[in-house]
Design a protein around this motif. Structure first.
Motif, PDB file in Angstrom:
ATOM      1  N   ALA A  16      -2.328  -3.640  11.799  1.00 43.13           N
ATOM      2  CA  ALA A  16      -3.139  -5.215  11.748  1.00 43.13           C
ATOM      3  C   ALA A  16      -4.278  -5.231  12.861  1.00 43.13           C
ATOM      4  O   ALA A  16      -5.032  -6.011  12.951  1.00 43.13           O
ATOM      5  CB  ALA A  16      -1.795  -6.112  12.277  1.00 43.13           C
ATOM      6  N   ARG A  17      -4.041  -4.109  13.879  1.00 41.21           N
ATOM      7  CA  ARG A  17      -5.179  -4.316  14.875  1.00 41.21           C
ATOM      8  C   ARG A  17      -6.328  -3.518  14.265  1.00 41.21           C
ATOM      9  O   ARG A  17      -7.484  -3.955  14.581  1.00 41.21           O
ATOM     10  CB  ARG A  17      -4.597  -3.369  16.101  1.00 41.21           C
ATOM     11  CG  ARG A  17      -3.997  -3.875  17.107  1.00 41.21           C
ATOM     12  CD  ARG A  17      -3.873  -3.042  18.300  1.00 41.21           C
ATOM     13  NE  ARG A  17      -3.326  -1.751  18.288  1.00 41.21           N
ATOM     14  CZ  ARG A  17      -1.768  -1.472  18.383  1.00 41.21           C
ATOM     15  NH1 ARG A  17      -1.195  -2.517  18.730  1.00 41.21           N
ATOM     16  NH2 ARG A  17      -1.612  -0.363  18.146  1.00 41.21           N
ATOM     17  N   LYS A  18      -6.234  -2.693  13.186  1.00 42.93           N
ATOM     18  CA  LYS A  18      -7.238  -1.962  12.412  1.00 42.93           C
ATOM     19  C   LYS A  18      -7.861  -2.945  11.521  1.00 42.93           C
ATOM     20  O   LYS A  18      -8.899  -3.186  11.317  1.00 42.93           O
ATOM     21  CB  LYS A  18      -7.058  -0.794  11.637  1.00 42.93           C
ATOM     22  CG  LYS A  18      -6.419   0.430  12.859  1.00 42.93           C
ATOM     23  CD  LYS A  18      -5.973   1.646  11.856  1.00 42.93           C
ATOM     24  CE  LYS A  18      -5.782   2.729  12.711  1.00 42.93           C
ATOM     25  NZ  LYS A  18      -5.063   3.916  12.014  1.00 42.93           N
ATOM     26  N   VAL A  19      -7.063  -3.676  10.826  1.00 42.51           N
ATOM     27  CA  VAL A  19      -7.519  -4.880   9.915  1.00 42.51           C
ATOM     28  C   VAL A  19      -8.479  -5.792  10.777  1.00 42.51           C
ATOM     29  O   VAL A  19      -9.373  -6.273  10.514  1.00 42.51           O
ATOM     30  CB  VAL A  19      -6.305  -5.381   9.250  1.00 42.51           C
ATOM     31  CG1 VAL A  19      -6.878  -6.689   8.642  1.00 42.51           C
ATOM     32  CG2 VAL A  19      -5.676  -4.495   8.208  1.00 42.51           C
ATOM     33  N   VAL A  47       0.880  -1.260  -0.098  1.00 42.65           N
ATOM     34  CA  VAL A  47       0.296   0.088  -0.060  1.00 42.65           C
ATOM     35  C   VAL A  47       0.874   1.299  -0.072  1.00 42.65           C
ATOM     36  O   VAL A  47       1.686   1.521   0.781  1.00 42.65           O
ATOM     37  CB  VAL A  47      -0.698   0.107   1.230  1.00 42.65           C
ATOM     38  CG1 VAL A  47      -1.897   1.231   1.262  1.00 42.65           C
ATOM     39  CG2 VAL A  47      -1.734  -1.243   1.304  1.00 42.65           C
ATOM     40  N   VAL A  48       0.570   2.218  -0.822  1.00 40.93           N
ATOM     41  CA  VAL A  48       1.165   3.820  -1.118  1.00 40.93           C
ATOM     42  C   VAL A  48       0.294   4.567  -0.716  1.00 40.93           C
ATOM     43  O   VAL A  48      -0.913   4.335  -0.886  1.00 40.93           O
ATOM     44  CB  VAL A  48       1.900   3.834  -2.095  1.00 40.93           C
ATOM     45  CG1 VAL A  48       3.297   2.744  -2.215  1.00 40.93           C
ATOM     46  CG2 VAL A  48       1.108   3.756  -3.409  1.00 40.93           C
ATOM     47  N   PRO A  49       0.648   5.795  -0.186  1.00 42.32           N
ATOM     48  CA  PRO A  49      -0.481   6.747   0.450  1.00 42.32           C
ATOM     49  C   PRO A  49      -1.245   7.315  -0.886  1.00 42.32           C
ATOM     50  O   PRO A  49      -2.451   7.810  -0.609  1.00 42.32           O
ATOM     51  CB  PRO A  49       0.305   7.669   1.226  1.00 42.32           C
ATOM     52  CG  PRO A  49       1.914   7.396   0.617  1.00 42.32           C
ATOM     53  CD  PRO A  49       1.858   6.093   0.367  1.00 42.32           C
ATOM     54  N   GLU A  50      -0.545   7.480  -1.893  1.00 40.98           N
ATOM     55  CA  GLU A  50      -1.104   8.098  -3.284  1.00 40.98           C
ATOM     56  C   GLU A  50      -0.770   7.295  -4.385  1.00 40.98           C
ATOM     57  O   GLU A  50       0.031   6.411  -4.383  1.00 40.98           O
ATOM     58  CB  GLU A  50      -0.419   9.407  -3.277  1.00 40.98           C
ATOM     59  CG  GLU A  50      -0.366  10.453  -2.180  1.00 40.98           C
ATOM     60  CD  GLU A  50       0.239  11.803  -2.531  1.00 40.98           C
ATOM     61  OE1 GLU A  50       0.852  12.110  -3.457  1.00 40.98           O
ATOM     62  OE2 GLU A  50       0.203  12.719  -1.635  1.00 40.98           O
ATOM     63  N   ARG A  51      -1.777   7.602  -5.485  1.00 43.80           N
ATOM     64  CA  ARG A  51      -1.726   6.767  -6.496  1.00 43.80           C
ATOM     65  C   ARG A  51      -0.228   6.799  -7.098  1.00 43.80           C
ATOM     66  O   ARG A  51       0.304   8.204  -7.487  1.00 43.80           O
ATOM     67  CB  ARG A  51      -2.787   7.315  -7.740  1.00 43.80           C
ATOM     68  CG  ARG A  51      -3.130   6.243  -8.583  1.00 43.80           C
ATOM     69  CD  ARG A  51      -4.117   6.906  -9.463  1.00 43.80           C
ATOM     70  NE  ARG A  51      -5.400   6.501  -8.770  1.00 43.80           N
ATOM     71  CZ  ARG A  51      -5.997   5.523  -8.599  1.00 43.80           C
ATOM     72  NH1 ARG A  51      -5.772   4.380  -9.154  1.00 43.80           N
ATOM     73  NH2 ARG A  51      -7.206   5.529  -8.016  1.00 43.80           N
ATOM     74  N   ALA A  52       0.515   5.770  -7.399  1.00 41.57           N
ATOM     75  CA  ALA A  52       1.659   5.704  -7.687  1.00 41.57           C
ATOM     76  C   ALA A  52       1.896   6.051  -9.242  1.00 41.57           C
ATOM     77  O   ALA A  52       0.832   5.598 -10.153  1.00 41.57           O
ATOM     78  CB  ALA A  52       2.336   4.324  -7.471  1.00 41.57           C
ATOM     79  N   VAL A  54      -3.972   2.617   5.544  1.00 42.66           N
ATOM     80  CA  VAL A  54      -3.413   1.435   4.973  1.00 42.66           C
ATOM     81  C   VAL A  54      -4.267   0.231   5.377  1.00 42.66           C
ATOM     82  O   VAL A  54      -4.625  -0.900   4.536  1.00 42.66           O
ATOM     83  CB  VAL A  54      -2.143   1.121   5.627  1.00 42.66           C
ATOM     84  CG1 VAL A  54      -1.470  -0.498   5.142  1.00 42.66           C
ATOM     85  CG2 VAL A  54      -1.019   2.156   5.115  1.00 42.66           C
ATOM     86  N   ALA A  55      -4.944  -0.040   6.608  1.00 39.84           N
ATOM     87  CA  ALA A  55      -5.686  -0.890   6.931  1.00 39.84           C
ATOM     88  C   ALA A  55      -7.093  -1.085   6.218  1.00 39.84           C
ATOM     89  O   ALA A  55      -7.497  -2.128   5.571  1.00 39.84           O
ATOM     90  CB  ALA A  55      -6.182  -0.939   8.437  1.00 39.84           C
ATOM     91  N   LEU A  56      -7.716   0.186   5.930  1.00 40.08           N
ATOM     92  CA  LEU A  56      -8.991   0.285   5.033  1.00 40.08           C
ATOM     93  C   LEU A  56      -8.714  -0.261   3.743  1.00 40.08           C
ATOM     94  O   LEU A  56      -9.363  -1.087   3.175  1.00 40.08           O
ATOM     95  CB  LEU A  56      -9.497   1.638   5.236  1.00 40.08           C
ATOM     96  CG  LEU A  56     -10.789   1.931   4.364  1.00 40.08           C
ATOM     97  CD1 LEU A  56     -11.844   0.983   4.957  1.00 40.08           C
ATOM     98  CD2 LEU A  56     -11.077   3.232   4.408  1.00 40.08           C
ATOM     99  N   ALA A  57      -7.593   0.208   3.120  1.00 35.90           N
ATOM    100  CA  ALA A  57      -7.246  -0.176   1.794  1.00 35.90           C
ATOM    101  C   ALA A  57      -7.026  -1.825   1.696  1.00 35.90           C
ATOM    102  O   ALA A  57      -7.461  -2.207   0.811  1.00 35.90           O
ATOM    103  CB  ALA A  57      -5.895   0.410   1.334  1.00 35.90           C
ATOM    104  N   LEU A  58      -6.526  -2.363   2.761  1.00 32.07           N
ATOM    105  CA  LEU A  58      -6.260  -3.800   2.702  1.00 32.07           C
ATOM    106  C   LEU A  58      -7.655  -4.568   2.927  1.00 32.07           C
ATOM    107  O   LEU A  58      -8.025  -5.528   2.071  1.00 32.07           O
ATOM    108  CB  LEU A  58      -5.373  -4.215   3.600  1.00 32.07           C
ATOM    109  CG  LEU A  58      -3.781  -3.901   3.587  1.00 32.07           C
ATOM    110  CD1 LEU A  58      -3.152  -4.225   5.011  1.00 32.07           C
ATOM    111  CD2 LEU A  58      -3.353  -4.544   2.339  1.00 32.07           C
ATOM    112  N   VAL A  59      -8.504  -4.055   3.792  1.00 34.34           N
ATOM    113  CA  VAL A  59      -9.930  -4.592   3.993  1.00 34.34           C
ATOM    114  C   VAL A  59     -10.841  -4.531   2.775  1.00 34.34           C
ATOM    115  O   VAL A  59     -11.388  -5.493   2.387  1.00 34.34           O
ATOM    116  CB  VAL A  59     -10.494  -3.892   5.151  1.00 34.34           C
ATOM    117  CG1 VAL A  59     -12.140  -4.431   5.391  1.00 34.34           C
ATOM    118  CG2 VAL A  59      -9.858  -4.026   6.549  1.00 34.34           C
TER     119      VAL A  59
END
Length: 429
Positions: A410-413, A333-338, A375-380
C-alpha cells in the motif's frame, strides 16, 4: 465581479476590448480597461503623457459603450509584473482579456509580457487575435469551437470548470485534445513495448479515448469529441497543430505557477505564444478550499485483495462506496501468469468474496487475476488500464505474494498511483 481588459491601445488590443465588452455585457459585469505604463516613461512631460493616454482610453470607452457594457478605465503607473494581478484581485476579476502585443513576443504596456501576466494572475487569461468568432458566438450565429488541451492535472481540471462557466455565455463545440508519448503510456498501462509503435497505438488510444472524454466532460450535457496524437518533442507544438487542423476558434489549457526554467516546458506558455487562434490559460485555484470543487464521479473502482481474511475485510467497505450504476473490479495479484486451473480457482475465490445484493444496486462486478512480481506496480497499471476513479486496498494482509497491503504494497501504491487511493482499515474488534 468584473472583466478586466489590459490594453496597449493598438489594433490588437481593440479586438480584445470588443470581446471583453461583449462578454461583460452578456454577464452584466463591469469592464475595466487598464493600460499599464512604467514610471520611467513619465520622467519627461509626465502630465501631457498622462493626459494623452487618458484621452485614448476615453476614446476607447466611447467606442465600446454601444456594445452594452458598463466600461471604466484606469491608467496603471507601475513597472511591476504583478501590477495587473493585484488590480484583478482588487476588482474581483473573473477574466483578464488581452490582445496580441504590438511586437510578438513583445510587451503589453511596458515590459510586461503575456507569459509574465499569465504566470502572476490568479484569474483566467484570454488572449484574442480576432474578435469575429466571438462576435458570431455571442450573437447566437454559431457555437464557439473550442480545443481543450486535456491531461490528468489540477490545471486541466481548473480549465474544465472554466469552460462550464464560459458555456453559460453561449453554446460551445467542445474538442478534447491530448498529446501522448507511446513509451510513457506503455509503462503507465503495463503494456509491452513493441518494436513498431503503430502496433500498440490502437490499444493505447482505446484507453485514452475513454479517459480523455471523461476528463473533458462538462456539465453542459454535450460530449466532447476526442482528438489524440502520438508525438515526439514538445507537447505544445502538437496541441497547437491539433487546434489548427480542427479549425478551432479558441485553444484552452490549464496552468499552474512555474519558475522561469519551468516555463521552458510549459504547454500554457507556448500555447499563448504559438497558437494562431485565440488562446486561454486557466490557473489552478483552491476550489476545494472554497467549497467550489465539483463532487467527483466514481464510476469505476478497483478493489484489491490478497485473499487473506484481514485483506478481505476491506471488500465490503469498498463495495459500500460504489454508487448505483458503477463498476467494481475485484482483483488479486499472482507473481506469474496463472495456468487455466489456477486462474479458474482464483476467480472462483474472488467471486465468493463479492457482497450479496449488489445486483439490486445495479453495481457491475468484474473479477480479474493480475500477474506481476511487483504487486503495487501491477495494481497501479491495472487502475490506469481500467480508468478507475478510486483504488481501494486493505490495510494489512499476510506474507509472500500476500505481502502486507500496508506494509510495503500500500505504501508503494500510494507513492506510485496518479489516481485517488483509499486504504481501508477494518474496525478493531
Amino acid at each position: 465581479m468584473s472583466i478586466v481588459c489590459a490594453t496597449d491601445l493598438t489594433e490588437g488590443s481593440r479586438q480584445a476590448a470588443e470581446v471583453a465588452a461583449r462578454i461583460a455585457a452578456r454577464r452584466g459585469q463591469p469592464l475595466w480597461l487598464v493600460h499599464q505604463i512604467h514610471p520611467d516613461q513619465l520622467r519627461v512631460a509626465a502630465e501631457p503623457v498622462r493626459e494623452g493616454l487618458r484621452a485614448l482610453l476615453r476614446e476607447e470607452f466611447r467606442r465600446l459603450e454601444p456594445l452594452g457594457a458598463r466600461v471604466e478605465s484606469s491608467l496603471l503607473e507601475s513597472g511591476s509584473s504583478r501590477a495587473l494581478a493585484v488590480f484583478c484581485d482588487a476588482h474581483e476579476a473573473r477574466l483578464l482579456v488581452v490582445g496580441t502585443p504590438r511586437d510578438e513576443p513583445a510587451a503589453l504596456g511596458s515590459g510586461v509580457s503575456l507569459e509574465r501576466i499569465a504566470r502572476n494572475c490568479s484569474v483566467p487569461l484570454l488572449r484574442v487575435r480576432d474578435a469575429a468568432p466571438f462576435e458570431a458566438w455571442l450573437g447566437g450565429t454559431r457555437p464557439l469551437r473550442v480545443m481543450f488541451g486535456v491531461d490528468r492535472s489540477h490545471g486541466s481540471e481548473a480549465a474544465r470548470r472554466w469552460l462550464s462557466e464560459l458555456a453559460a455565455d453561449g453554446p460551445l463545440e467542445l474538442l478534447a485534445g491530448h498529446v501522448y508519448y507511446a513509451f510513457e503510456q506503455c509503462r503507465r498501462l503495463g503494456l509491452p513495448t513493441p518494436m513498431n509503435l503503430d502496433e500498440v497505438a490502437p490499444r493505447i488510444e482505446e484507453v485514452l479515448h475513454r479517459e480523455i472524454a471523461a476528463l473533458a466532460a462538462t456539465d453542459t450535457g454535450v460530449a466532447p469529441r476526442v482528438h489524440l496524437r502520438m508525438a515526439v518533442g514538445r507537447a505544445a507544438d502538437h496541441l497547437v497543430d491539433l487546434a489548427r487542423e480542427a479549425e478551432a476558434d479558441l485553444l484552452v489549457v490549464g496552468t499552474h505557477p512555474h519558475n522561469v526554467l519551468g516555463n521552458l516546458a510549459s504547454v500554457a506558455h507556448h500555447a499563448l505564444r504559438l497558437a494562431p487562434m485565440a488562446a486561454a490559460v486557466v490557473p489552478v485555484t483552491p476550489a476545494a478550499s472554497r467549497g467550489e470543487a465539483p463532487l467527483p464521479q466514481v464510476r469505476r473502482l478497483l478493489v484489491a485483495t490478497d485473499l487473506s481474511p484481514l485483506a478481505d475485510e476491506a471488500i465490503p467497505f469498498a463495495f459500500a462506496l460504489a454508487p448505483t450504476g458503477s463498476e467494481v473490479h475485484l482483483v488479486t495479484v499472482v507473481p506469474e501468469r496463472a495456468g487455466a486451473d489456477l486462474h479458474r480457482d482464483l476467480k472462483q475465490r474472488l467471486f465468493e468474496r463479492v457482497p450479496r445484493g449488489m445486483d439490486v444496486r445495479e453495481v457491475t462486478t468484474r473479477l480479474e487475476v493480475l500477474h506481476g512480481e511487483d504487486v503495487a506496480l501491477a495494481l497501479v497499471q491495472a487502475a490506469e488500464r481500467m480508468d478507475a476513479e478510486l483504488l481501494c486496498l486493505g490495510s494489512r494482509g499476510h506474507g509472500g505474494v500476500k505481502e502486507a497491503l500496508l506494509g510495503s504494497v500500500a505504501r508503494k501504491v500510494l507513492a506510485q498511483s496518479r489516481r485517488p487511493v483509499l486504504v481501508l482499515r477494518p474496525p478493531v474488534r
